[in-house]
Write a protein that holds these residues in place. Structure first.
Motif, PDB file in Angstrom:
ATOM      1  N   THR A 139       0.835  -1.183   0.000  1.00 53.85           N
ATOM      2  CA  THR A 139       0.000   0.000   0.000  1.00 53.85           C
ATOM      3  C   THR A 139       0.880   1.246   0.000  1.00 53.85           C
ATOM      4  OG1 THR A 139      -1.759  -1.153   1.166  1.00 53.85           O
ATOM      5  CG2 THR A 139      -1.829   1.248   1.200  1.00 53.85           C
ATOM      6  N   VAL A 140       0.517   2.194  -0.859  1.00 53.76           N
ATOM      7  CA  VAL A 140       1.279   3.434  -1.003  1.00 53.76           C
ATOM      8  C   VAL A 140       0.643   4.528  -0.163  1.00 53.76           C
ATOM      9  CG1 VAL A 140       2.123   5.166  -2.615  1.00 53.76           C
ATOM     10  CG2 VAL A 140       1.901   2.777  -3.349  1.00 53.76           C
TER      11      VAL A 140
ATOM     12  N   ASN B 201       1.683   2.436 -15.323  1.00 57.96           N
ATOM     13  CA  ASN B 201       0.337   2.977 -15.219  1.00 57.96           C
ATOM     14  C   ASN B 201      -0.545   2.656 -16.425  1.00 57.96           C
ATOM     15  OD1 ASN B 201       2.346   5.152 -16.106  1.00 57.96           O
ATOM     16  ND2 ASN B 201       0.416   5.877 -16.971  1.00 57.96           N
TER      17      ASN B 201
ATOM     18  N   THR C  99       1.476  10.869  -4.640  1.00 53.77           N
ATOM     19  CA  THR C  99       1.746  10.053  -5.810  1.00 53.77           C
ATOM     20  C   THR C  99       1.412  10.860  -7.055  1.00 53.77           C
ATOM     21  OG1 THR C  99      -0.457   9.073  -5.758  1.00 53.77           O
ATOM     22  CG2 THR C  99       1.291   7.907  -4.586  1.00 53.77           C
TER      23      THR C  99
ATOM     24  N   TYR D 193       3.438   6.075 -13.275  1.00 59.79           N
ATOM     25  CA  TYR D 193       4.236   5.342 -12.295  1.00 59.79           C
ATOM     26  C   TYR D 193       4.767   4.043 -12.895  1.00 59.79           C
ATOM     27  CZ  TYR D 193       0.053   2.436 -11.775  1.00 59.79           C
ATOM     28  OH  TYR D 193      -1.022   1.611 -12.021  1.00 59.79           O
TER      29      TYR D 193
ATOM     30  N   TRP E 257       7.567   7.410  -9.475  1.00 56.73           N
ATOM     31  CA  TRP E 257       6.482   8.103 -10.159  1.00 56.73           C
ATOM     32  C   TRP E 257       7.030   8.833 -11.366  1.00 56.73           C
ATOM     33  CZ3 TRP E 257       6.202   6.513  -5.314  1.00 56.73           C
ATOM     34  CH2 TRP E 257       5.033   5.811  -4.999  1.00 56.73           C
TER      35      TRP E 257
ATOM     36  N   LYS F 162      -2.478  -3.773  -9.864  1.00 56.83           N
ATOM     37  CA  LYS F 162      -2.638  -2.628  -8.947  1.00 56.83           C
ATOM     38  C   LYS F 162      -4.089  -2.226  -8.876  1.00 56.83           C
ATOM     39  CE  LYS F 162      -0.611   1.874  -7.836  1.00 56.83           C
ATOM     40  NZ  LYS F 162      -1.749   2.805  -7.921  1.00 56.83           N
TER      41      LYS F 162
ATOM     42  N   ASN G 288      -6.165   0.822  -8.115  1.00 48.18           N
ATOM     43  CA  ASN G 288      -6.009   2.267  -7.944  1.00 48.18           C
ATOM     44  C   ASN G 288      -7.029   2.851  -6.964  1.00 48.18           C
ATOM     45  OD1 ASN G 288      -3.778   2.593  -9.700  1.00 48.18           O
ATOM     46  ND2 ASN G 288      -5.160   2.451 -11.463  1.00 48.18           N
ATOM     47  N   THR G 289      -8.083   2.128  -6.653  1.00 53.97           N
ATOM     48  CA  THR G 289      -9.068   2.653  -5.709  1.00 53.97           C
ATOM     49  C   THR G 289      -8.527   2.710  -4.290  1.00 53.97           C
ATOM     50  OG1 THR G 289     -10.050   0.493  -5.301  1.00 53.97           O
ATOM     51  CG2 THR G 289     -10.958   1.774  -7.118  1.00 53.97           C
ATOM     52  N   ASN G 290      -7.603   1.794  -3.969  1.00 51.63           N
ATOM     53  CA  ASN G 290      -7.000   1.833  -2.640  1.00 51.63           C
ATOM     54  C   ASN G 290      -5.478   1.971  -2.693  1.00 51.63           C
ATOM     55  OD1 ASN G 290      -6.113  -0.684  -3.400  1.00 51.63           O
ATOM     56  ND2 ASN G 290      -7.405  -1.834  -2.003  1.00 51.63           N
ATOM     57  N   ASN G 291      -4.972   2.336  -3.875  1.00 51.62           N
ATOM     58  CA  ASN G 291      -3.542   2.629  -4.061  1.00 51.62           C
ATOM     59  C   ASN G 291      -2.660   1.482  -3.555  1.00 51.62           C
ATOM     60  OD1 ASN G 291      -1.898   4.435  -5.290  1.00 51.62           O
ATOM     61  ND2 ASN G 291      -1.647   5.773  -3.512  1.00 51.62           N
ATOM     62  N   THR G 292      -3.042   0.266  -3.923  1.00 47.29           N
ATOM     63  CA  THR G 292      -2.318  -0.914  -3.455  1.00 47.29           C
ATOM     64  C   THR G 292      -1.858  -1.771  -4.622  1.00 47.29           C
ATOM     65  OG1 THR G 292      -3.526  -0.943  -1.360  1.00 47.29           O
ATOM     66  CG2 THR G 292      -2.464  -2.991  -2.033  1.00 47.29           C
TER      67      THR G 292
END
Length: 125
Positions: free
Chosen positions: A23-24, A53, A28, A32, A99, A71, A73-77
């Motif tokens: 998890t980021v 990306n 950001t 990426y 990034w 990945k 993207n909704t939870n940046n994981t």
């Protein structure tokens, strides 16, 4: 300050599965490159899988067909789904990120600027 926090490692028998998460936290940017690396005892760190990306992925030959990087993207994981695990998959797994745009997801460590703390994966025969 960007942080990468990994989880999901553990011990499993050969043939089993694990899913690693990274998890980021922090700032950001839409472009990426992210990857999973691993380091086995007494061996050099190697790139396992990478994603950029625009969706392209790369895998080292030894994991093709068994591992999947993706990945959410909704939870940046970032995730690494590992199936049909082998004893030679044992090691510390690290998440890495940068990034910056990349046409091809790189598997070289010097292409990444941020690293997680690592999570242990042990596969027994």
């Amino acid at each position: 300050q960007v942080q990468l926090v990994e989880s999901g490692g553990g011990s499993v028998q050969a043939g089993g599965s694990l899913r690693l998460s990274c998890t980021v936290f922090g700032y950001t940017y839409p472009s990426y490159r992210m990857a999973w690396f691993r380091q086995a005892p007494g061996k050099e760190r190697e790139g396992v899988a990478a994603i950029v990306n625009h969706g392209s992925t790369s895998y080292t030959d030894s994991v093709k067909g068994r591992f999947t990087i993706y990945k959410d993207n909704t939870n940046n994981t970032l995730y690494l789904q590992m199936n049909s695990l082998k004893p030679e998959d044992t090691g510390i797994y690290y998440c890495a990120a940068r990034w910056e745009y990349s046409a091809i997801p790189p598997l070289r460590g010097n292409e990444y600027a941020y690293w997680g703390q690592g999570t242990q994966v042990t596969v027994s025969s």
